[in-house]
Write a protein that holds these residues in place. Structure first.
Motif, mmCIF file in Angstrom:
data_model
loop_
_atom_site.group_PDB
_atom_site.id
_atom_site.type_symbol
_atom_site.label_atom_id
_atom_site.label_comp_id
_atom_site.label_asym_id
_atom_site.label_seq_id
_atom_site.Cartn_x
_atom_site.Cartn_y
_atom_site.Cartn_z
ATOM 1 N N TRP A 447 42.920 -8.812 -3.097
ATOM 2 C CA TRP A 447 42.155 -10.062 -3.235
ATOM 3 C C TRP A 447 42.871 -11.253 -2.626
ATOM 4 O O TRP A 447 42.238 -12.126 -2.022
ATOM 5 N N GLN A 448 44.192 -11.318 -2.798
ATOM 6 C CA GLN A 448 44.920 -12.481 -2.284
ATOM 7 C C GLN A 448 45.268 -12.366 -0.801
ATOM 8 O O GLN A 448 45.809 -13.304 -0.217
ATOM 9 N N LYS A 449 44.960 -11.233 -0.194
ATOM 10 C CA LYS A 449 45.269 -11.040 1.230
ATOM 11 C C LYS A 449 44.031 -11.034 2.120
ATOM 12 O O LYS A 449 44.103 -11.402 3.283
ATOM 13 N N CYS A 450 42.900 -10.578 1.591
ATOM 14 C CA CYS A 450 41.745 -10.319 2.453
ATOM 15 C C CYS A 450 41.060 -11.605 2.913
ATOM 16 O O CYS A 450 41.161 -12.650 2.263
ATOM 17 N N ALA A 451 40.348 -11.490 4.036
ATOM 18 C CA ALA A 451 39.587 -12.639 4.550
ATOM 19 C C ALA A 451 38.390 -12.926 3.655
ATOM 20 O O ALA A 451 37.933 -14.078 3.576
ATOM 21 N N GLY A 452 37.890 -11.919 2.982
ATOM 22 C CA GLY A 452 36.769 -12.095 2.061
ATOM 23 C C GLY A 452 36.355 -10.764 1.496
ATOM 24 O O GLY A 452 36.648 -9.707 2.062
ATOM 25 N N ALA A 453 35.681 -10.795 0.344
ATOM 26 C CA ALA A 453 35.252 -9.543 -0.293
ATOM 27 C C ALA A 453 33.979 -9.764 -1.090
ATOM 28 O O ALA A 453 33.828 -10.774 -1.781
ATOM 29 N N ILE A 454 33.080 -8.796 -0.967
ATOM 30 C CA ILE A 454 31.855 -8.759 -1.763
ATOM 31 C C ILE A 454 31.895 -7.480 -2.588
ATOM 32 O O ILE A 454 31.991 -6.384 -2.037
ATOM 33 N N LEU A 455 31.858 -7.605 -3.902
ATOM 34 C CA LEU A 455 31.853 -6.434 -4.782
ATOM 35 C C LEU A 455 30.466 -6.323 -5.390
ATOM 36 O O LEU A 455 29.945 -7.308 -5.943
ATOM 37 N N CYS A 456 29.850 -5.154 -5.283
ATOM 38 C CA CYS A 456 28.494 -5.028 -5.801
ATOM 39 C C CYS A 456 28.262 -3.672 -6.448
ATOM 40 O O CYS A 456 28.915 -2.681 -6.129
ATOM 41 N N SER A 457 27.324 -3.660 -7.372
ATOM 42 C CA SER A 457 26.941 -2.446 -8.085
ATOM 43 C C SER A 457 25.729 -2.785 -8.937
ATOM 44 O O SER A 457 25.433 -3.958 -9.181
ATOM 45 N N ALA A 458 25.055 -1.747 -9.414
ATOM 46 C CA ALA A 458 23.936 -1.978 -10.328
ATOM 47 C C ALA A 458 24.428 -2.287 -11.732
ATOM 48 O O ALA A 458 23.693 -2.871 -12.531
ATOM 49 N N THR A 459 25.672 -1.899 -12.052
ATOM 50 C CA THR A 459 26.202 -2.125 -13.402
ATOM 51 C C THR A 459 27.637 -2.629 -13.324
ATOM 52 O O THR A 459 28.577 -1.841 -13.241
ATOM 53 N N LEU A 460 27.798 -3.928 -13.340
ATOM 54 C CA LEU A 460 29.131 -4.541 -13.373
ATOM 55 C C LEU A 460 29.335 -5.372 -14.632
ATOM 56 O O LEU A 460 30.466 -5.583 -15.061
ATOM 57 N N SER A 461 28.254 -5.856 -15.209
ATOM 58 C CA SER A 461 28.381 -6.638 -16.444
ATOM 59 C C SER A 461 28.247 -5.698 -17.638
ATOM 60 O O SER A 461 27.776 -4.567 -17.517
ATOM 61 N N ALA A 462 28.701 -6.169 -18.768
ATOM 62 C CA ALA A 462 28.563 -5.419 -20.016
ATOM 63 C C ALA A 462 28.321 -6.415 -21.134
ATOM 64 O O ALA A 462 29.039 -7.416 -21.246
ATOM 65 N N LEU A 463 27.286 -6.148 -21.911
ATOM 66 C CA LEU A 463 26.930 -7.027 -23.033
ATOM 67 C C LEU A 463 26.701 -8.462 -22.561
ATOM 68 O O LEU A 463 27.061 -9.425 -23.234
ATOM 69 N N GLY A 464 26.144 -8.600 -21.360
ATOM 70 C CA GLY A 464 25.742 -9.912 -20.885
ATOM 71 C C GLY A 464 26.784 -10.693 -20.119
ATOM 72 O O GLY A 464 26.498 -11.795 -19.648
ATOM 73 N N THR A 465 28.022 -10.173 -19.981
ATOM 74 C CA THR A 465 29.057 -10.903 -19.245
ATOM 75 C C THR A 465 29.776 -9.972 -18.266
ATOM 76 O O THR A 465 29.715 -8.750 -18.386
ATOM 77 N N PHE A 466 30.488 -10.598 -17.327
ATOM 78 C CA PHE A 466 31.302 -9.841 -16.369
ATOM 79 C C PHE A 466 32.762 -9.724 -16.833
ATOM 80 O O PHE A 466 33.602 -9.249 -16.072
ATOM 81 N N ASP A 467 33.062 -10.170 -18.036
ATOM 82 C CA ASP A 467 34.457 -10.278 -18.484
ATOM 83 C C ASP A 467 35.206 -8.950 -18.381
ATOM 84 O O ASP A 467 36.362 -8.907 -17.926
ATOM 85 N N HIS A 468 34.579 -7.875 -18.819
ATOM 86 C CA HIS A 468 35.242 -6.566 -18.856
ATOM 87 C C HIS A 468 35.626 -6.124 -17.443
ATOM 88 O O HIS A 468 36.765 -5.731 -17.188
ATOM 89 N N PHE A 469 34.698 -6.208 -16.504
ATOM 90 C CA PHE A 469 34.979 -5.799 -15.131
ATOM 91 C C PHE A 469 35.959 -6.757 -14.461
ATOM 92 O O PHE A 469 36.861 -6.320 -13.719
ATOM 93 N N ALA A 470 35.803 -8.046 -14.708
ATOM 94 C CA ALA A 470 36.686 -9.038 -14.074
ATOM 95 C C ALA A 470 38.140 -8.778 -14.443
ATOM 96 O O ALA A 470 39.035 -8.828 -13.588
#
Length: 688
Positions: A447-470
């Protein structure tokens, strides 16, 4: 910033592609994603951190969205676009369908290719000389027993097909499975199959790598991404600072990273191959032209003898230790803390292994140079380079394991455990190590080296937030990182009904399987397409046995291959016979049964994982030590994501419809259940 010229290019590409799609429908959610991806990578939201996390469900068209949002920008800024996936199916879809379509109709001029790890390719020299070198193969660490006639015939078929130019040397293209034993003899490896050696310059892996510099879009899997990061980045793939990454199926990334960061090695098994290495190193030293090889061999022998001596101490220590192994023959060190005596041995083994590795690597490189200079014949050197390369790989793993057990330079928690191995005439110990958290690694290396990043999936949040995945992925509290939920094009209330009926037995009760045998028939549609998902193989088999005894015709996961089962299921539906497919959690992800092929989905219980593996136990222990609740911090969020994935099997297109029945009242009786229910799409609900 996103220039007007680039905005115009993106709009033009989108219009051209839309004109080529006969069933195209304008999707506001897709348009939104295209814009957000382009603005993120252009730096409109943060000067240095160009990262966006996107949850986009089925029907959103996320693959076309990230190609439209990222590709024009990558081409304009002369960046590479690397798309990383977790599954072969998505790779094939991108390579055979999505990218050719965009290339043909968008007006953009670009090239693309699939990048695989070297372990998917043959080493040509190994393949063509495998029988000529059969005498040496008995000394190779990978070959546990002589080749049988079937294995020899398989190798001969591979040789002939490659020589006749009917096979490219790619394992995935060969029409029949190649056994691991056969493949281990011919697979490309980084130590023996080196590009600078003439006999290896035409190996398929090196030919594939030669094309990377000329390709604009690279499709890879997460394992190749991690392999590049482990080497420091820019060794297999382009430099991270020159790359825009799209991490599709991103929910798999933390687990793949953890697997990649793990290490394991046996005690007695290591002692045995270390003894073989001692004998081999003399043969290697005698082949090298330079006299200094003799000195390196002395150093190697001293270091290897020290390694073996310390390993024997550890073996005796474990033989006499009063560790309480569980039913799986595991003993886990609480909080990953190693007893002081074992830790001291680990330090000694780590140091000695490092010295051994250093000397063997120098000898390996010296022989490679002799071959390149023409001082040693390839036919003489290659078997030695193959064998020394395999020893180097084993030493690297060994050094990684014992370095961790010595707890050198570690600030993050690790799970460490021993598995006792019982054989017919002897026993052994497998020592294992795995980091509990890997987010810091991804943060530092990607993350701190790349020019940019897009992370995607149908299921990244849990219980309404992204906290767990983040947290798991190292993106928590990172400046400039954006988290987006793309609205779905589905009209859930009109397309599906979610039914939670009253049940007589709790899912945790021993009689729940018998209850399912009794209750399921009233929820199954004999003439329709049914999928019933279970939380365990054991319960699925119990219920299947009970229903078959009542005359029900069932298709059961595990009784045939996944492909064969789905073919049978579709054939039955096509012939208006109705079909009932039973599966476990592995069928809740990546299963695509659109339209009439699935109209009735039944989920027997919330897919809670039981933390029985040493890593899961250590993770729970670590959270408890910090005053947290492992059930609420790990188990519930993970189960919530799996439940969303399971429900996602029903609606695959905007024209699909059907019914979901969940036979687990905890969704309404428990506080966490209500949170899970709220995280599901807004289906029309019937709660009895």
């Amino acid at each position: 910033m996103l220039s007007d010229k680039l905005k115009k290019t993106i709009r033009s590409c989108h219009e051209k592609l839309a004109a080529q799609l006969t069933d195209y429908r304008n999707r506001p959610s897709q348009n939104f994603l295209v814009a957000e991806i382009a603005k993120t990578l252009a730096g409109e939201y943060h000067n240095t951190q160009h990262i966006c996390v996107i949850e986009a469900g089925t029907g959103t068209g996320k693959s076309l969205a990230y190609l439209l949002g990222a590709l024009p920008l990558a081409l304009a800024k002369k960046k590479k676009l690397v798309i990383s996936t977790a599954t072969v199916a998505l790779q094939e879809q991108l390579i055979s369908k999505e990218l050719p379509f965009v290339q043909a109709h968008s007006g953009l001029s670009f090239t693309f290719d699939l990048v695989k790890g070297r372990q998917r390719y043959i080493c040509v020299h190994k393949l063509l000389n495998v029988f000529a070198e059969e005498a040496q193969l008995s000394f190779m660490p990978t070959l546990s027993s002589p080749l049988n006639n079937e294995e020899k015939a398989s190798l001969q078929q591979l040789q002939q097909a490659y020589s006749d130019k009917k096979w490219s040397g790619d394992r995935d293209i060969w029409p029949k499975p190649i056994s691991d034993k056969v493949w281990s003899l011919i697979v490309c490896d980084k130590h023996a199959c080196q590009r600078q050696l003439k006999s290896h310059q035409h190996c398929p892996f090196h030919l594939a790598r030669n094309k990377i510099a000329q390709v604009d879009v690279l499709v890879i899997n997460h394992a190749v991404l991690l392999a590049d990061l482990e080497l420091g980045g820019g060794k297999i793939l382009p430099e991270p600072e020159d790359t825009f990454y799209v991490i599709d199926e991103a929910h798999h990334l933390p687990q793949v990273t953890r697997d990649f960061s793990s290490a394991a090695a046996t005690i007695k098994g290591t002692i045995e191959w270390a003894d073989k290495l001692l004998k081999f190193s003399g043969k290697l030293a005698n082949t090298i032209v330079a006299q200094k090889a003799i000195g390196q061999n002395f150093k190697l022998n001293d270091a290897l003898n020290e390694t073996t001596k310390q390993l024997k101490h550890v073996r005796d220590m474990l033989d006499n230790a009063e560790y309480e192994y569980n039913s799986d023959e595991h003993f886990r060190f609480n909080h990953g803390q190693i007893p002081e005596l074992l830790q001291q041995r680990a330090k000694d083994i780590a140091d000695a292994t490092q010295d051994t590795l250093r000397s063997l690597t120098k000898m390996h490189e010296a022989l490679s140079s002799d071959v390149a200079d023409g001082d040693v014949k390839t036919t003489v050197a290659d078997p030695l380079l193959i064998e020394s390369g395999q020893y180097i790989q084993r030493l690297e793993t060994l050094q990684k394991l014992w370095y961790s057990y010595a707890e050198k330079g570690q600030s993050m928690p690790h799970a460490r455990w021993i598995k006792r191995l019982e054989y017919k005439n002897h026993h052994d110990y497998l020592l294992c190590d795995c980091p509990i958290e890997v987010g810091y690694y991804l943060k530092d290396q990607l993350w701190q080296k790349c020019a940019g990043a897009i992370l995607c999936s149908a299921t990244l949040s849990a219980l309404g937030t992204f906290d767990h995945f983040a947290f798991a992925s190292g993106l928590a509290n990172e400046p400039g990182v954006r988290f987006i939920k793309a609205p779905s094009p589905f009209e859930y209330e009109q397309q599906a009904l979610l039914h939670i009926p009253k049940t007589d037995v709790e899912p945790t009760h021993p009689d729940f399987s018998q209850y399912l045998i009794k209750a399921l028939p009233s929820y199954l549609d004999k003439k329709g397409a049914n999928l019933v998902l279970f939380a365990s193989y054991w319960q699925m088999e119990q219920v299947a046995k009970g229903l078959r005894a009542k005359g029900w015709s069932l298709l059961i996961q595990g009784e045939s291959s996944r492909e064969a089962l789905l073919t049978l299921h579709k054939n039955k539906v096509d012939n208006n016979q109705g079909s009932i497919l039973f599966g476990t959690q592995s069928l809740s992800e990546g299963l695509d049964l659109p339209g009439k092929y699935l109209e009735n989905l039944i989920i027997t219980k919330i897919p809670f994982a039981v933390p029985t593996s040493p890593v899961e136990e250590a993770q729970a222990e670590f959270i408890e030590s910090k005053g947290g609740n492992p059930f609420l911090s790990i188990t519930v969020p993970e189960a919530a994501k799996k439940l969303v994935q399971s429900c996602g099997r029903l609606l695959r297109k905007e024209t699909d419809f059907g019914r979901i029945t969940i036979l687990d009242r905890r969704l309404v009786s428990k506080r966490y259940g209500q949170a899970m229910l709220d995280s599901l799409p807004p289906f029309k609900r019937q709660i009895d």
